[in-house]
Scaffold this active site. Sequence first.
Site, short mmCIF file in Angstrom:
data_model
loop_
_atom_site.label_atom_id
_atom_site.label_comp_id
_atom_site.label_asym_id
_atom_site.label_seq_id
_atom_site.Cartn_x
_atom_site.Cartn_y
_atom_site.Cartn_z
N TYR A 1 -12.99 60.52 32.01
CA TYR A 1 -13.34 60.06 33.35
C TYR A 1 -14.08 61.20 34.08
CZ TYR A 1 -12.78 58.01 38.01
OH TYR A 1 -13.02 57.49 39.26
N1 LIG Z 1 -9.10 54.33 42.36
C1 LIG Z 1 -9.34 55.62 42.54
O1 LIG Z 1 -8.44 56.44 42.75
C2 LIG Z 1 -10.74 56.11 42.53
C3 LIG Z 1 -11.03 57.40 43.02
C4 LIG Z 1 -12.33 57.85 43.06
C5 LIG Z 1 -13.34 57.02 42.62
N2 LIG Z 1 -13.03 55.79 42.15
C6 LIG Z 1 -14.15 54.95 41.69
O2 LIG Z 1 -14.23 53.80 42.53
C7 LIG Z 1 -14.88 52.75 41.79
C8 LIG Z 1 -14.09 51.48 41.98
O3 LIG Z 1 -12.87 51.62 41.31
P1 LIG Z 1 -11.51 50.86 41.68
O4 LIG Z 1 -10.52 51.93 41.85
O5 LIG Z 1 -11.73 49.89 42.75
O6 LIG Z 1 -11.18 50.20 40.29
P2 LIG Z 1 -11.17 48.70 39.79
O7 LIG Z 1 -10.38 47.84 40.71
O8 LIG Z 1 -10.76 48.74 38.37
O9 LIG Z 1 -12.68 48.28 39.90
C9 LIG Z 1 -13.65 48.75 38.98
C10 LIG Z 1 -14.62 47.64 38.70
O10 LIG Z 1 -15.65 48.14 37.87
C11 LIG Z 1 -16.21 47.05 37.16
N3 LIG Z 1 -16.24 47.32 35.74
C12 LIG Z 1 -15.23 47.67 34.91
N4 LIG Z 1 -15.67 47.72 33.62
C13 LIG Z 1 -16.99 47.42 33.67
C14 LIG Z 1 -18.00 47.30 32.67
N5 LIG Z 1 -17.73 47.51 31.38
N6 LIG Z 1 -19.24 46.97 33.07
C15 LIG Z 1 -19.53 46.74 34.36
N7 LIG Z 1 -18.62 46.82 35.35
C16 LIG Z 1 -17.36 47.16 34.98
C17 LIG Z 1 -15.25 45.86 37.36
O11 LIG Z 1 -15.82 45.03 38.37
P3 LIG Z 1 -16.60 43.67 37.97
O12 LIG Z 1 -15.66 42.94 37.09
O13 LIG Z 1 -16.82 43.01 39.26
O14 LIG Z 1 -17.84 44.06 37.25
C18 LIG Z 1 -14.02 46.48 37.90
O15 LIG Z 1 -13.29 45.59 38.69
C19 LIG Z 1 -14.98 53.24 40.36
O16 LIG Z 1 -16.28 53.74 40.13
C20 LIG Z 1 -14.00 54.39 40.30
O17 LIG Z 1 -14.32 55.34 39.33
C21 LIG Z 1 -11.78 55.31 42.09
#
Ligand SMILES: NC(=O)c1ccc[n+]([C@@H]2O[C@H](COP(=O)([O-])OP(=O)(O)OC[C@H]3O[C@@H](n4cnc5c(N)ncnc54)[C@H](OP(=O)(O)O)[C@@H]3O)[C@@H](O)[C@H]2O)c1
Length: 409
Positions: A316
Amino acid sequence: MVLGWIVLLSLGLGSILWAELVRDFYHLLAHHWPPLYRLHVWHHRVFRPDLLPASEAIYRQAHWYNDVPEALVMLAFSALPIALVSANNLPQSYVWTASVGVIYTLGFLLTAIARGAGISGADELTDLTHRPGPFQETPSRWFVNRTYHWRHHFDNQKAYYCGTLALVDKVMGTALSLKGKRIAVTGASGTLGRSLLFQLQNRGATVVALTSKPQPITLPGATEPLETITWQAGQESELASVFENIDILILNHGINVHGDRSPDAIAKSYEVNAFSSWKLLELFLATVRTNKEIATKEVWVNTSEAEVNPAFSPLYELSKRTLGDLVTLRRLDAPCVIRKLILGPFKSSLNPVGVMSADWTAKQIVNLAVRDVRNIIVTINPITLLAFPIKEFGVSTYFKFFSKKTIEG
Ligand SMILES: NC(=O)c1ccc[n+]([C@@H]2O[C@H](COP(=O)([O-])OP(=O)(O)OC[C@H]3O[C@@H](n4cnc5c(N)ncnc54)[C@H](OP(=O)(O)O)[C@@H]3O)[C@@H](O)[C@H]2O)c1
């Protein structure tokens, strides 16, 4: 001695800043108080979207009705620092320094009169934010340039009020207008994706969900699904035509393979977290051609605070750092604004133990974006607040020295 000079310098600069604040509040009032707007509207009648005046007569008239009264108000208020210094019986040198704001404002008054009188060359030399021609820069961050000010005329007249320094807009949250913008968000079915769509819609944007899932996205409280477009990593080019009609693209999708270090996990982490976002970024930047697009299009890239801190998930971190560095490199000569979202842990499917909520995180992202923060840090970790700007400055400077622009854009 040195302290005395510092005080004098601060007083002089402070009197200029004060004059600028008066200008911006006068402008703000002009958009909210009808009697003043009747004068100010002349300034808005003058320019066509290519910034050529509608007519020479209206151009000159607008200066008598708007720029001259504005400069007179600035002049009246710039006497305040002098009055304050005099009232405190400070030395004469302080009084002279506090007068710098008056001299500065007189410059604006005289040039506004020159433009109103139609003196040849006065507009080219002094009306710098209204010069026609192709934009050479994206909207500036601190000092208002043509691209910044164009948005006040043609994007949203109830935003982008500042005339010289963008300070008042930053404080008021009017440095970026989301109203009426078409904003597309990837990872739309995910936790943050949904929260972002909701917050942006609340700010008057028309949101478009970009998802890798087949189901349309419906926001809480809504009966109808959002405009939903399905895409897959590896088939990014299919979104090229969609991006033509998008103002702001938010690259938010991502995965976390946690402790997996298999070749498949490496390939998937880099493909989803780094290269699909980079490809989408390039496709979107290719749609930025006209002055309007340079002024209003933007990309926000969710890289994560894993750019500078451990996320206890090596792949990651590696893939998000790659994306972060690519954005830093590409920002050097991007044709529109690119913001980074540097987020700490929030609770989601990707991070079930995150401490912040996705709704709160999305709200802070939007609050900082409308203040034109380019590196939007939302975290509970104070180290990120310090480490990220240092890292970003260092890497950006290094990239600037050891790479060069070879393509237009
Ligand atoms: N949660 C944290 O603590 C955290 C911290 C810093 C940054 N982030 C970043 O914030 C962003 C959103 O994350 P989240 O925490 O909301 O997680 P999440 O609920 O798992 O959402 C991530 C989304 O990315 C899309 N995705 C997953 N696999 C994919 C693939 N193979 N191809 C295209 N799209 C894909 C999916 O949306 P669709 O099904 O709609 O395509 C999935 O729902 C991510 O980039 C993550 O790295 C998260």
